[in-house]
Design a protein around this motif. Structure first.
Motif, short mmCIF file in Angstrom:
data_model
loop_
_atom_site.label_atom_id
_atom_site.label_comp_id
_atom_site.label_asym_id
_atom_site.label_seq_id
_atom_site.Cartn_x
_atom_site.Cartn_y
_atom_site.Cartn_z
N LEU A 45 50.58 55.25 41.95
CA LEU A 45 49.49 55.59 42.86
C LEU A 45 48.35 54.60 42.74
CD1 LEU A 45 47.27 58.57 41.67
CD2 LEU A 45 48.82 57.38 40.15
N ARG A 46 48.21 53.95 41.58
CA ARG A 46 47.18 52.93 41.42
C ARG A 46 47.51 51.68 42.25
NH1 ARG A 46 47.07 56.17 37.00
NH2 ARG A 46 45.07 56.41 35.91
N VAL A 47 48.80 51.35 42.32
CA VAL A 47 49.20 50.24 43.18
C VAL A 47 48.94 50.59 44.65
CG1 VAL A 47 51.18 48.89 44.00
CG2 VAL A 47 50.93 49.36 41.57
N ALA A 48 49.28 51.81 45.03
CA ALA A 48 49.04 52.24 46.42
C ALA A 48 47.55 52.21 46.75
CB ALA A 48 49.61 53.64 46.63
N ALA A 49 46.72 52.69 45.82
CA ALA A 49 45.27 52.72 46.06
C ALA A 49 44.72 51.30 46.14
CB ALA A 49 44.58 53.50 44.95
N ALA A 50 45.19 50.42 45.26
CA ALA A 50 44.69 49.04 45.26
C ALA A 50 45.09 48.30 46.53
CB ALA A 50 45.23 48.29 44.04
N ALA A 51 46.29 48.57 47.05
CA ALA A 51 46.72 47.93 48.29
C ALA A 51 45.79 48.30 49.44
CB ALA A 51 48.15 48.33 48.61
N GLU A 52 45.29 49.53 49.43
CA GLU A 52 44.43 50.00 50.51
C GLU A 52 43.00 49.49 50.35
OE1 GLU A 52 43.00 52.09 53.86
OE2 GLU A 52 44.97 51.38 53.23
N THR A 53 42.47 49.51 49.13
CA THR A 53 41.05 49.23 48.94
C THR A 53 40.75 47.80 48.48
OG1 THR A 53 41.16 50.05 46.65
CG2 THR A 53 40.59 51.64 48.38
N GLU A 54 41.71 47.15 47.82
CA GLU A 54 41.42 45.84 47.24
C GLU A 54 42.29 44.71 47.78
OE1 GLU A 54 40.74 45.89 42.91
OE2 GLU A 54 41.14 48.04 43.01
N GLY A 55 43.46 45.03 48.31
CA GLY A 55 44.31 43.98 48.85
C GLY A 55 45.58 43.76 48.05
N ARG A 56 46.36 42.76 48.48
CA ARG A 56 47.69 42.55 47.90
C ARG A 56 47.64 42.09 46.45
NH1 ARG A 56 51.75 37.60 48.66
NH2 ARG A 56 50.08 36.75 47.39
N ASP A 57 46.80 41.11 46.16
CA ASP A 57 46.83 40.51 44.82
C ASP A 57 46.49 41.51 43.72
OD1 ASP A 57 47.49 38.27 46.21
OD2 ASP A 57 45.66 37.15 45.77
N PRO A 58 45.41 42.32 43.84
CA PRO A 58 45.16 43.33 42.80
C PRO A 58 46.29 44.35 42.69
CG PRO A 58 43.19 42.96 44.11
CD PRO A 58 44.31 42.26 44.82
N ALA A 59 46.87 44.75 43.84
CA ALA A 59 47.98 45.71 43.78
C ALA A 59 49.17 45.12 43.05
CB ALA A 59 48.38 46.13 45.20
N MET A 60 49.49 43.88 43.36
CA MET A 60 50.61 43.21 42.69
C MET A 60 50.33 43.04 41.20
SD MET A 60 52.30 39.55 43.67
CE MET A 60 53.53 38.80 42.59
N ASN A 61 49.09 42.75 40.85
CA ASN A 61 48.71 42.57 39.45
C ASN A 61 48.93 43.86 38.67
OD1 ASN A 61 47.38 40.90 37.31
ND2 ASN A 61 45.90 42.57 37.40
N ILE A 62 48.57 45.00 39.24
CA ILE A 62 48.76 46.28 38.56
C ILE A 62 50.25 46.54 38.32
CG2 ILE A 62 48.50 48.79 38.75
CD1 ILE A 62 45.95 48.23 40.38
N GLY A 63 51.07 46.29 39.35
CA GLY A 63 52.50 46.50 39.21
C GLY A 63 53.11 45.61 38.16
N PHE A 64 52.70 44.34 38.13
CA PHE A 64 53.28 43.41 37.16
C PHE A 64 52.77 43.70 35.75
CE2 PHE A 64 54.29 39.22 35.31
CZ PHE A 64 55.61 39.10 35.75
N ARG A 65 51.53 44.13 35.62
CA ARG A 65 51.00 44.51 34.29
C ARG A 65 51.76 45.72 33.74
NH1 ARG A 65 48.63 40.25 34.33
NH2 ARG A 65 46.47 39.84 33.67
N THR A 66 52.15 46.63 34.63
CA THR A 66 52.95 47.77 34.18
C THR A 66 54.26 47.29 33.59
OG1 THR A 66 51.99 49.13 35.94
CG2 THR A 66 54.00 49.94 34.90
N GLY A 67 54.92 46.38 34.29
CA GLY A 67 56.15 45.81 33.77
C GLY A 67 55.93 45.03 32.49
N ALA A 68 54.79 44.33 32.41
CA ALA A 68 54.49 43.55 31.20
C ALA A 68 54.36 44.46 29.99
CB ALA A 68 53.20 42.76 31.40
N MET A 69 53.78 45.65 30.18
CA MET A 69 53.68 46.60 29.07
C MET A 69 55.07 46.95 28.55
SD MET A 69 54.24 50.12 28.65
CE MET A 69 53.87 51.27 27.35
N VAL A 70 56.01 47.24 29.48
CA VAL A 70 57.37 47.60 29.07
C VAL A 70 58.06 46.40 28.43
CG1 VAL A 70 59.54 48.63 29.81
CG2 VAL A 70 57.44 49.19 31.01
N GLY A 71 57.81 45.20 28.96
CA GLY A 71 58.41 44.00 28.40
C GLY A 71 57.95 43.74 26.98
N MET A 72 56.66 43.85 26.73
CA MET A 72 56.16 43.61 25.37
C MET A 72 56.60 44.71 24.42
SD MET A 72 54.89 40.78 25.97
CE MET A 72 54.46 40.44 24.27
#
Length: 808
Positions: free
Chosen positions: A124-151
Motif C-alpha cells: 500500500l505504500r507503493v500504491a500511495a507513493a505512485a499517487e502522491t509522489e510519482g514513479r521513482d519514489p514508488a519504485m524505490n519503496i518496492g526495491f528497498r523491500t526486496g533489498a531487505m529480503v536480499g540482505m
C-alpha cells in the motif's frame, strides 16, 4: 583423487580470524536489512480504503503461514530424529548435524516470514507513493523491500555457515549437510504450498472474473481477489524468499564440502569470503538502483545488477590472488594436505571459476529477459496469436518455453563444464571449481532477491489501487508499468534460481561420489572391484536410475499442477455461487464472502503439499536402498538434467503468457474486454501453475534429493557391501519408502476435482462491466471504518473463516 586426505584441515590463526570477519559481515548484512525495513515503513500508507484492504491481505497471509508452519513443524521433528539415527564420524557431529538441520529450516522460515510481513506492508505504500509522489519514489519503496529480503538472505546464510565452520572446523562439512537439508526441505514445502495457494486463487479469480463476467483483475466484486493478493505474498514473497535462501545455503554447503577436500583449510574459508564480497556489493547495487529521467524501470534494475556483479567479479579476482597460494605445491607446505598431483594455479582456477558463475548469472538475466519481456519478439508473437484464439496462444507459449529451455540449458551447461575443465586431471579440484562457480553466482543473490520481491510488491500495489479506487489514472499507469517490470524481474530471478540449483546439485553430486568412495573403502577395503565406482552411463543400473530420476521430476510437476487445478476448480465454483446467490454484488451493494475463498485455497494448499514432499524425500531412499549406490547416482543425474529443462520450460512459458496478457491489456490487439484479451487470460491461467508452482519448486526438489542421497550414502554402502551388510533390512526400507509414496499419490488422486454440486457446474451469467450509471466501476470497494477481524487459526483448527475483510 588419489592421495587426498579430505578432512585434514585446521581452521585456526589467520583463517579463523577471516571466518569471524565473515560472521561480522553477515551481521552487518542483517543490520542493513533492518535499516531497509525502517526506510520502507517510514513511507506514507495512503488512504483509509487502502489501509483496510492491505490489512485484510496481511491477516490472510499471516493466518496461512501460521497454519503452514504448524504443518511443517511435524515434518521437521521427524527429520530431526531420523538424522540422529544416520551414521556420522562421532556423536558430536551427529548431534550437530541434527541441530543445524533445525537451524537451517528455521532460517529458511524466517527469511520467508519476514519477507512476507514487510511485503504486505510495502504494497500500500507503493500504491500511495505512485499517487502522491510519482514513479521513482514508488519504485524505490518496492526495491528497498526486496533489498531487505536480499540482505536477510545473505546475512542468515553466511552467518549460519560461518558459525558451523567456527564450531566444528574439520567436521564442518558433515554438519553443514544438515544445515543445507533443513533449508532446502522447508523451502520446498513453502514453495509448493505457497505456489498452490497463490495460483489456485489467481486462476479461479481470472476465469470467473475476467473471462465469465468481464470485470477487471482486482475488482472487489470478485470474491477471490483478496485470496489472490494474499497468495502473491505467501507464494512469491515467502515461498520464493525461502527458495532463494536455501539456494544460497546449499551452494555454500556444497562448496565447503568440496573445498575442504580440494584446498584444505583454505578451501573451507575461501567459499565464505566470496559471498561475503557479494554481501557488500549487494548494498552498492541497491543504492545504485536510481531511475534516470524517462528510463524504463527494468533498465534501472538491470543496471544495478550488472554494476554490482562487475564490482563483485573484480573484488573476487583480487581476493583470490591475495589469499590463495600460487601453486598446489604450496598447499603441502601451508596445510599439510597432499593435493594428489594437482596442477595449475589455485589462484587462477578459483578466480576464473567465480567469474564464470557471475557471467552465467548475467547471461541468464539477459536470456530470460528476452524470452519473457514485453518489448521483445517472443512475447509480442504470443500476443499476436491471441487474435486467433486461446489454442494458438497456448501453442505459441509452449514453443517459447521449449526453445528458451534449450538456450538456458546451454548457458548453464557451458558454465558447469567450463568450470569443471579448470581442475584438469584432478577430479576433486574440478568439482570444487564447479562449486566456486556457484559461489560466484551467490555474489549476485542480494540484488536478485531484491528483484524478485519487487514483483509481488508491485503486483499487490496495483491490486490495492484498483480495489480502493483512490488512485488517479496517472497513478494507475505508474503502477501498471511497475507491475510489468515486476513480472519480468520475477521471471529473470526464476531463471537464475534454476541455475543456482543446477550448480549446487552438480557440486552435491560430486560430494556424493566422493562420499560413496570413502564409504566403500571403509566398508570393505579388500574388495578391489569397489575401488572405482562403475558410474558409466551404459551400466544398466545407471541408466535405470536416470530414468527414475527423470520420472520423479515429471511426477512432481504433475502433482503440483494438478493440485492447482483442483483448488482452482473449487474457487471457480465458490465465486460463481456467490455471484448467483448474494444479491447486489455486481452493483456494489452486496459484499462477497472473501474469507470462504481464502479458506478453500488454504486447506487445499496445505493438504496438497504433503505428497510432493514425501516424493522428494523418499524417492532417493527407495532407489538407494533398493537398487544401490550406482543406480542412485544415475537417479541424481537424471533428476538434475531433466529438472533443469523442465524448470526453465515451465518458468519461461508461464512468463511469456503472463506478459502477453499484459501486452493486450495495454491496448494492443483490441485491449481489455476483447476476444484477444480473453484468449491471453486463458493462456495466463495455464501458465500460472507452470511459472509459480511447479517450475520454481523443482529447484529445491533436486537439491533435497541430492542432500538426502548424500546423507544416506554411507548407510546404503554399509548395508549393501560392508560389515553391516543386511540385504533384508535394506529391501524392507526400500519397500516401505515405495509404499508410502504410492499411498500418498493414490490418496492425492482420489480427491475431488472441485467443491460444488451439479448445479454449480453452470457458470454465472456474464454481467456487463458497467454499473447502473453506465460507467465502469472503479470504486467497488468501500470499506467500513472498522478494521478487519482476524480469527486465530490456532484457536480455530477448521479455520472456516480466517479473517473478515472490510465490508462495503
Amino acid at each position: 583423487m588419489a592421495g587426498i586426505n579430505p578432512f585434514v584441515v585446521d581452521v585456526s590463526g589467520g583463517n579463523l580470524v577471516l571466518v569471524i570477519v565473515v560472521a561480522l559481515i553477515a551481521l552487518g548484512a542483517l543490520a542493513m536489512a533492518w535499516m531497509f525495513r525502517q526506510e520502507v515503513l517510514a513511507a506514507g500508507e495512503g488512504t483509509d480504503n487502502m489501509k483496510n484492504i492491505a490489512q485484510a491481505v496481511q491477516e490472510g497471509a499471516n493466518a496461512y503461514l501460521q497454519r503452514q508452519f504448524r504443518t511443517l513443524g511435524i515434518f521437521a521433528a521427524i527429520a530431526f530424529f531420523l538424522l540422529l539415527a544416520l551414521p556420522a564420524d562421532d556423536a558430536a557431529v551427529r548431534i550437530g548435524r541434527s541441530i543445524f538441520f533445525l537451524v537451517g529450516a528455521g532460517f529458511s522460515a524466517t527469511v520467508g516470514y519476514l519477507g512476507m510481513s514487510l511485503a504486505v506492508k510495502a504494497n500500500l505504500r507503493v500504491a500511495a507513493a505512485a499517487e502522491t509522489e510519482g514513479r521513482d519514489p514508488a519504485m524505490n519503496i518496492g526495491f528497498r523491500t526486496g533489498a531487505m529480503v536480499g540482505m536477510l538472505t545473505v546475512g542468515l546464510g553466511l552467518f549460519g555457515a560461518s558459525v558451523v565452520v567456527m564450531l566444528f572446523k574439520d567436521h564442518a562439512p558433515h554438519v553443514l549437510e544438515g544445515f543445507g537439508f533443513g533449508a532446502a526441505l522447508l523451502a520446498m514445502f513453502m514453495r509448493v504450498g505457497g505456489g498452490i495457494f497463490t495460483k489456485a486463487a489467481d486462476v479461479g479469480a481470472d476465469l470467473v472474473g475476467k473471462v465469465e463476467n468481464n470485470i477487471p483483475e482486482d475488482d472487489p466484486r470478485n470474491a477471490a481477489t483478496i485470496a489472490d493478493n494474499v497468495g502473491d505474498n505467501v507464494g512469491d514473497c515467502a515461498g520464493m524468499a525461502a527458495d532463494l535462501f536455501e539456494s544460497y545455503a546449499v551452494t555454500l554447503v556444497a562448496a565447503l564440502i568440496l573445498g575442504s577436500q580440494a584446498f584444505g583449510d583454505k578451501g573451507l574459508v575461501y567459499p565464505l569470503l566470496i559471498p561475503a564480497i557479494g554481501a557488500l556489493t549487494a548494498v552498492a547495487g541497491v543504492y545504485l538502483c536510481k531511475p534516470r529521467p524517462g528510463e524504463n524501470g527494468l533498465t534501472t534494475i538491470n543496471r544495478a545488477f550488472y554494476i554490482s556483479a562487475g564490482i563483485a567479479a573484480v573484488a573476487s579476482v583480487v581476493l583470490s590472488f591475495v589469499y590463495l597460494p600460487g601453486s598446489f605445491a604450496d598447499f603441502t607446505n601451508v596445510t599439510g594436505t597432499d593435493m594428489g598431483g594437482a596442477s595449475g594455479s589455485p589462484r587462477l582456477i578459483a578466480s576464473t571459476a567465480v567469474v564464470i558463475g557471475i557471467v552465467m548469472a548475467a547471461g541468464i538475466l539477459a536470456l530470460t529477459g528476452y524470452f519473457t519481456g514485453t518489448e521483445y519478439r517472443p512475447v509480442k508473437d504470443v500476443g499476436k496469436t491471441s487474435l486467433t484464439g486461446a489454442a494458438t496462444v497456448i501453442l505459441s507459449g509452449l514453443s517459447v518455453g521449449f526453445e528458451s529451455a534449450v538456450y538456458t540449458t546451454l548457458v548453464i551447461g557451458a558454465a558447469v563444464f567450463g568450470a569443471f575443465l579448470l581442475g584438469g586431471a584432478t577430479l576433486t579440484v574440478s568439482l570444487f571449481a564447479v562449486a566456486l562457480a556457484g559461489c560466484g553466482l551467490l555474489t549476485t543473490v542480494g540484488v536478485i532477491v531484491a528483484m524478485d520481491t519487487f514483483g509481488p510488491v508491485s503486483d499487490n500495489a496495483q491490486g490495492i489501487a484498483e480495489m480502493s479506487g483512490d488512485v488517479s489514472e496517472h497513478g494507475a499507469q505508474i503502477l501498471t508499468e511497475l507491475d510489468a517490470v515486476g513480472n519480468t524481474t520475477k521471471a529473470i530471478t526464476k531463471g537464475i534460481a534454476i541455475a543456482t540449483a543446477v550448480l549446487a546439485a552438480t557440486a552435491l553430486f560430486g560430494s556424493y561420489s566422493t562420499s560413496v568412495g570413502e564409504a566403500l573403502a571403509k566398508a570393505n577395503p579388500a574388495r578391489d572391484e569397489y575401488a572405482l565406482l562403475n558410474f558409466n552411463v551404459f551400466n544398466p543400473a545407471v541408466l535405470v536410475g536416470m530414468l527414475l530420476g527423470s520420472a520423479v521430476v515429471f511426477l512432481f510437476s504433475g502433482l503440483a499442477i494438478n493440485a492447482v487445478g483442483r483448488a482452482a476448480g473449487a474457487v471457480v465454483f465458490e465465486v460463481r455461487r456467490q455471484f448467483r446467490e448474494i444479491p447486489g454484488i455486481m452493483e456494489g451493494t452486496g459484499r462477497p464472502e472473501y474469507g470462504k475463498v481464502v479458506d478453500i485455497v488454504t486447506k487445499d494448499s496445505l493438504r496438497e503439499l504433503v505428497t510432493p514432499g514425501l516424493l522428494a524425500v523418499l524417492a532417493p531412499v527407495a532407489v538407494g536402498f533398493g537398487l544401490g549406490v550406482t543406480a542412485l547416482a544415475g537417479f541424481l543425474g537424471g533428476a538434475i538434467s531433466t529438472g533443469t529443462l523442465m524448470a526453465v520450460f515451465l518458468a519461461n512459458s508461464g512468463g511469456a503468457w503472463d506478459n502477453a496478457k499484459k501486452l493486450v491489456e495495454d491496448g494492443n490487439h483490441g485491449g481489455k474486454g476483447s476476444e484477444a484479451h480473453a484468449a491471453t487470460v486463458i493462456g495466463d491461467t495455464v501458465g500460472d501453475p507452470f511459472k509459480d508452482t511447479a517450475g520454481p519448486a523443482i529447484n529445491p526438489l533436486i537439491k533435497v534429493m541430492n542432500l538426502v542421497s548424500l546423507l544416506i550414502a554411507s548407510a546404503v554402502v554399509s548395508m549393501g557391501v560392508g560389515k553391516d551388510q543386511n540385504d533384508t533390512l535394506r529391501i524392507v526400507i526400500a519397500i516401505v519408502a515405495v509404499a508410502i509414496i504410492a499411498v500418498a499419490v493414490y490418496i492425492s488422486k482420489q480427491r475431488e476435482v472441485a467443491i460444488g454440486s451439479d448445479d454449480d457446474a453452470v457458470p454465472a451469467a456474464p454481467v456487463p462491466v458497467a454499473d447502473p450509471a453506465g460507467e465502469t466501476r472503479e470504486r467497488a470497494f468501500v470499506p467500513d471504518a472498522g478494521p478487519a477481524t482476524p480469527v486465530d487459526p490456532v484457536e480455530d483448527p477448521d479455520a472456516t473463516r480466517q479473517f473478515q475483510p472490510p465490508a462495503h
